[in-house]
Design a protein around this motif. Sequence first.
Motif: not given
Length: 77
Positions: A1-24
């Motif tokens: 898996m290739t990491a694609q950075g960190w994301m957090s929903s605008v409504y969430s209090a948690t950052w997640h390390r993204i491993t795959s992209g797409g609509g979700a």
Amino acid sequence: MTAQGWMSSVYSATWHRITSGGGAPVAACGHRLYGPVHRRLDAPADDDARRICSDCRKSEGRSGLAAHPEGRRSTGE
């Protein structure tokens, strides 16, 4: 898996390390993010009020994300 950075929903209090992209995008911990998100290519900023997901932090294995009691990034203090 290739990491694609960190994301957090605008409504969430948690950052997640993204491993795959797409609509979700899928995080290293298996969490899916929906809707509008914040994205960081490097580790999230120290002044951010969100915490870093402990499972995603473990998968990252970077010293810059050392364990912190509140799950936030270590500031070296």
